[in-house]
Write an enzyme that holds these catalytic residues in place. Structure first.
Site, mmCIF file in Angstrom:
data_model
loop_
_atom_site.group_PDB
_atom_site.id
_atom_site.type_symbol
_atom_site.label_atom_id
_atom_site.label_comp_id
_atom_site.label_asym_id
_atom_site.label_seq_id
_atom_site.Cartn_x
_atom_site.Cartn_y
_atom_site.Cartn_z
ATOM 1 N N GLU A 1 50.944 72.858 44.232
ATOM 2 C CA GLU A 1 51.655 74.128 44.373
ATOM 3 C C GLU A 1 51.104 74.922 45.558
ATOM 4 O O GLU A 1 51.856 75.533 46.322
ATOM 5 C CB GLU A 1 51.534 74.949 43.084
ATOM 6 C CG GLU A 1 52.222 74.324 41.867
ATOM 7 C CD GLU A 1 51.468 73.154 41.250
ATOM 8 O OE1 GLU A 1 50.320 72.880 41.677
ATOM 9 O OE2 GLU A 1 52.022 72.492 40.346
ATOM 10 N N ALA B 1 52.400 35.512 38.306
ATOM 11 C CA ALA B 1 53.300 34.866 39.265
ATOM 12 C C ALA B 1 53.624 33.500 38.694
ATOM 13 O O ALA B 1 52.717 32.750 38.340
ATOM 14 C CB ALA B 1 52.597 34.716 40.612
ATOM 15 N N TRP C 1 48.796 28.847 46.064
ATOM 16 C CA TRP C 1 49.427 30.033 45.508
ATOM 17 C C TRP C 1 50.779 29.722 44.890
ATOM 18 O O TRP C 1 51.477 28.862 45.401
ATOM 19 C CB TRP C 1 49.591 31.139 46.560
ATOM 20 C CG TRP C 1 48.265 31.570 47.090
ATOM 21 C CD1 TRP C 1 47.736 31.263 48.307
ATOM 22 C CD2 TRP C 1 47.293 32.361 46.410
ATOM 23 N NE1 TRP C 1 46.490 31.827 48.433
ATOM 24 C CE2 TRP C 1 46.198 32.514 47.277
ATOM 25 C CE3 TRP C 1 47.202 32.973 45.174
ATOM 26 C CZ2 TRP C 1 45.042 33.228 46.948
ATOM 27 C CZ3 TRP C 1 46.064 33.683 44.844
ATOM 28 C CH2 TRP C 1 45.009 33.806 45.717
ATOM 29 N N ARG D 1 47.123 46.739 42.341
ATOM 30 C CA ARG D 1 45.691 46.892 42.070
ATOM 31 C C ARG D 1 45.216 48.275 42.492
ATOM 32 O O ARG D 1 44.448 48.924 41.785
ATOM 33 C CB ARG D 1 44.896 45.820 42.829
ATOM 34 C CG ARG D 1 45.096 44.429 42.280
ATOM 35 C CD ARG D 1 44.337 43.400 43.113
ATOM 36 N NE ARG D 1 44.565 42.040 42.622
ATOM 37 C CZ ARG D 1 44.157 40.945 43.227
ATOM 38 N NH1 ARG D 1 43.488 41.024 44.377
ATOM 39 N NH2 ARG D 1 44.388 39.752 42.715
ATOM 40 N N ASP E 1 39.579 29.920 39.218
ATOM 41 C CA ASP E 1 40.117 30.514 40.460
ATOM 42 C C ASP E 1 39.055 31.136 41.361
ATOM 43 O O ASP E 1 39.324 31.391 42.531
ATOM 44 C CB ASP E 1 41.117 31.644 40.133
ATOM 45 C CG ASP E 1 42.408 31.138 39.548
ATOM 46 O OD1 ASP E 1 42.521 29.920 39.359
ATOM 47 O OD2 ASP E 1 43.291 31.970 39.273
ATOM 48 N N GLU F 1 45.458 40.657 35.023
ATOM 49 C CA GLU F 1 45.826 39.534 35.911
ATOM 50 C C GLU F 1 45.295 38.234 35.337
ATOM 51 O O GLU F 1 44.859 37.344 36.062
ATOM 52 C CB GLU F 1 45.272 39.769 37.313
ATOM 53 C CG GLU F 1 46.019 40.823 38.087
ATOM 54 C CD GLU F 1 45.881 40.626 39.587
ATOM 55 O OE1 GLU F 1 46.296 39.566 40.085
ATOM 56 O OE2 GLU F 1 45.356 41.533 40.233
ATOM 57 N N LEU G 1 44.748 34.873 27.316
ATOM 58 C CA LEU G 1 44.345 36.272 27.130
ATOM 59 C C LEU G 1 45.571 37.194 27.110
ATOM 60 O O LEU G 1 45.612 38.177 26.359
ATOM 61 C CB LEU G 1 43.366 36.675 28.247
ATOM 62 C CG LEU G 1 42.723 38.043 28.126
ATOM 63 C CD1 LEU G 1 42.056 38.250 26.769
ATOM 64 C CD2 LEU G 1 41.693 38.265 29.232
#
Ligand SMILES: NC(=O)C1=CN([C@@H]2O[C@H](COP(=O)(O)OP(=O)(O)OC[C@H]3O[C@@H](n4cnc5c(N)ncnc54)[C@H](OP(=O)(O)O)[C@@H]3O)[C@@H](O)[C@H]2O)C=CC1
Ligand SMILES: Nc1c(N[C@@H]2O[C@H](COP(=O)(O)O)[C@@H](O)[C@H]2O)[nH]c(=O)[nH]c1=O
Length: 613
Positions: free
Chosen positions: A100, A211, A227, A241, A257, A346, A351
């Site tokens: 404001e 993905a 990937w 992220r 990974d 991710e 999980l």
């Protein structure tokens, strides 16, 4: 046949904006209808713009409530409503000038008689009326509010103050009930979804991102996954992220990974904490996540698991937190206590299934890549949920689709964004001082984040202090945190240390000041003043004493806590905070209580705290 279980992820209460938003309807004479519709369209437009403006700060600093303000006044000479905007601003971070004030400064004289649009009611409280007074002084005559503040100690306060100042305040859903506002309200809810979930469910807003290939796999059957999605999609993940306080993966993803989990899209942006959930603690001794120069890492594990390796990782600066029974809900409660608003999962399917079953996932971002990998045992995004019939599937709501280069991004919510408006009593219905008293001991007052009831006690609170700098010249430090962090390097005879002090002085937020101070201390310990460990308490006391003497309403607030124990409820800072189970030394709480005693001892004679020198 047994009845099908209730679909997972559907929360019972509170109401959502998908439900009956505007139950009361007013009938208007027909001749008003056209002009009313036009003005409603303008109001809804500017409210959406306020929400867009509010979103600009996401990812720049640690996630926090997003406030945006747009000041607009009709211009007779143009029909282009964008030209009506005379000022706008957003809260960059906790402890920085409010939206404001920034909008009013930009508008200057043009704000007189104008309307201010706020996506969220300001969090003015305890005499800190910067947002309200900025609007009053600017001369706006009407304020349109998208959402009342979801936190009950703030709810309705600013609206009431504005109305007392004679400003017309229209709140969506209460005073503005046309259909046009539904979409605008949706924008206001989305931009503060993390705050709303936190307030409603006492867990951070959790997003599951994965993905997958066109045949539904997140890795090859060997576990190899780099990937699946394309570069542009992975860039979008960095942005996600940056908007999160923490990123979670499971132990298996670390083993397979060796991820970094950093937000690498901008230099100097917000860096989320990385959390590994591992029951076995069967983790590699060397891993990218143990490099805490990139970002802070926490391993959440089961009590007693591989203490030898726990110690080795702790030596590298990794924090290990043990749970009686490691599970997603308890980890989320822990993240809530740590003040996190938003968490990005991710992890792989095992999980993810556990988190969905625990009903802690609120939104999904699924990237689909146009490729096929096959493999009967290749992992899929979500493991076993125990559902037997398609009718049991969780239906995503408010779904969006977007093409990202060759990939497709689909996102949707697992449950509606909670709109707390009908649930929380307004400020008129609650006592003016509502100390969030600990359920365990009635005389403990906890504070941690600036949005807590006593959040103004926290060092990130937006209360500037004027104290000498490294050259002895009076300098206005934006927050206590800036002063404290800079003083780790003050009076060190080294040009690099002087540069760090300058960098901290210029930090745009207390979060940035803390990040610079902590990282430099860790990376360049030789630049920290040699007497720091024995001086830091004095430095902190000087700063908080100055803060409370400069801002009298804070003194009032401190005195209102007489008889209560003050605890900085940081679950991880065991020096300044009280720790997770009261194991912390709570030095910040202690200093505040010392200051309170000092004021109570001198208040009759001098009527104010002695000036800090
Ligand atoms: N394409 C994509 O978007 C992604 C792909 N992947 C891929 O997924 C595969 C790994 O999948 P997955 O093993 O499912 O993933 P995770 O490692 O992410 O999750 C499983 C692990 O989480 C830990 N865990 C802790 N608490 C729980 C709990 N309550 N419930 C379940 N697990 C818990 C366990 O670690 P511990 O065994 O140490 O006790 C368990 O092995 C890899 O091939 C990886 O490349 C992973 C993430 C994203
Ligand atoms: N394979 C895969 C993803 N995998 C996720 O990203 C992590 C690696 O992150 P980093 O080491 O920071 O680059 C990995 O462990 C897993 O959590 N993500 C995606 O957007 N697309 C992909 O194809």
């Amino acid at each position: 046949m047994p009845p099908s279980p209730r679909p997972l992820g559907v929360a019972p209460a509170p109401a959502s904006y998908s439900l009956n938003l505007f139950p009361r309807r007013r009938c208007l004479p027909a001749r008003h209808a056209v002009s009313m519709a036009a003005s409603h369209a303008h109001d809804a437009h500017f409210l959406r713009r306020a929400a867009d403006v509010a979103d600009r700060s996401a990812g720049l600093a640690s996630p926090h409530p997003n406030f945006g303000c747009v000041i607009a006044r009709p211009q007779l000479e143009t029909d282009d409503v964008e030209a009506w905007v005379v000022g706008e601003g957003y809260l960059y971070s906790q402890g920085t000038p409010c939206a404001e004030l920034l909008a009013a400064e930009e508008a200057g004289e043009h704000a007189r008689g104008a309307t201010a649009y706020l996506n969220l009611e300001p969090d003015d409280c305890y005499g800190n009326s910067t947002a309200v007074s900025s609007l009053v002084q600017a001369g706006v005559t009407r304020v349109v509010v998208g959402l009342r503040h979801p936190l009950k100690h703030l709810r309705g306060k600013a609206i009431q103050l504005l109305r007392h100042q004679g400003i017309q305040v229209d709140v969506v859903g209460e005073d503005l009930q046309s259909k046009l506002f539904k979409e605008a309200l949706g924008s206001c809810l989305i931009v503060n979804a993390p705050l709303l979930y936190r307030a409603a469910f006492h867990v951070p807003f959790s997003v599951l991102k994965y993905a997958m290939t066109a045949d539904g796999k997140i890795a090859a059957s060997t576990g190899h996954a780099s990937w699946v999605s394309g570069k542009a999609s992975r860039g979008r993940v960095f942005e996600l992220r940056g908007r999160s306080d923490a990123i979670i993966v499971g132990g298996n993803t670390v083993r397979l990974d060796n991820p970094r989990l950093t937000a690498r899209h901008v230099k100097g942006g917000h860096v989320p904490v990385r959390i590994v959930m591992s029951q076995s603690f069967n983790l590699p001794e060397e891993a990218n996540l143990w490099n805490v120069h990139d970002a802070y890492t926490i391993v959440a594990t089961q009590r007693g698991a591989r203490r030898d390796l726990q110690k080795k990782l702790a030596m590298k600066g990794v924090e290990v937190v043990e749970f009686e029974m490691l599970n997603p809900r308890d980890v989320m409660s822990y993240c809530y206590d740590r003040g996190y608003l938003s968490v990005l999962w991710e992890c792989g399917g095992t999980l993810a299934a556990s988190a969905i079953s625990a009903r802690v996932i609120h939104k999904v971002y699924a990237f689909f890549a146009p490729k096929i990998i096959g493999g009967v045992n290749a992992p899929t995004p979500v493991g076993e949920l125990g559902m037997k019939q398609m009718t049991q599937a969780i239906d995503l709501i408010d779904v969006s689709y977007e093409q990202v280069d060759r990939d497709m991004l689909m996102s949707g919510f697992l449950q509606p964004i909670p709109d707390l408006s009908p649930v929380i009593p307004s400020v008129d219905e609650i006592p003016s001082v509502d100390p969030e008293v600990s359920p365990y001991e009635t005389n403990i007052i906890s504070f941690y984040k600036t949005w807590d009831t006593f959040g103004a006690f926290a060092n990130f609170s937006p209360h500037p202090i004027s104290l000498p700098d490294e050259n002895g010249d009076c300098f206005t430090w934006p927050t206590v945190e800036h002063y404290y962090q800079a003083h780790k390097f003050v009076s060190v005879d080294n040009p690099q240390a002087r540069d760090i002090v300058q960098e901290i002085k210029q930090a745009r937020s207390p979060e940035e000041a803390a990040r610079i101070g902590r990282t430099r201390q860790r990376e360049l310990p030789e630049l920290v003043r040699s007497d720091w460990e024995s001086t830091k308490i004095d430095v902190m006391y000087k700063a908080i004493k100055c803060k409370f003497s400069t801002h009298p309403h804070l003194t009032e607030m401190l005195l209102s806590t007489a008889g209560s124990v003050l605890v900085e409820a940081s679950p991880h800072d065991l020096f300044w905070g009280g720790g997770r189970e009261g194991e912390g030394l709570n030095y910040l709480g202690r200093l505040l209580m010392q200051l309170r005693s000092e004021i109570l001892g001198t208040v009759q004679t001098t009527g104010k705290i002695e000036e800090s020198t």
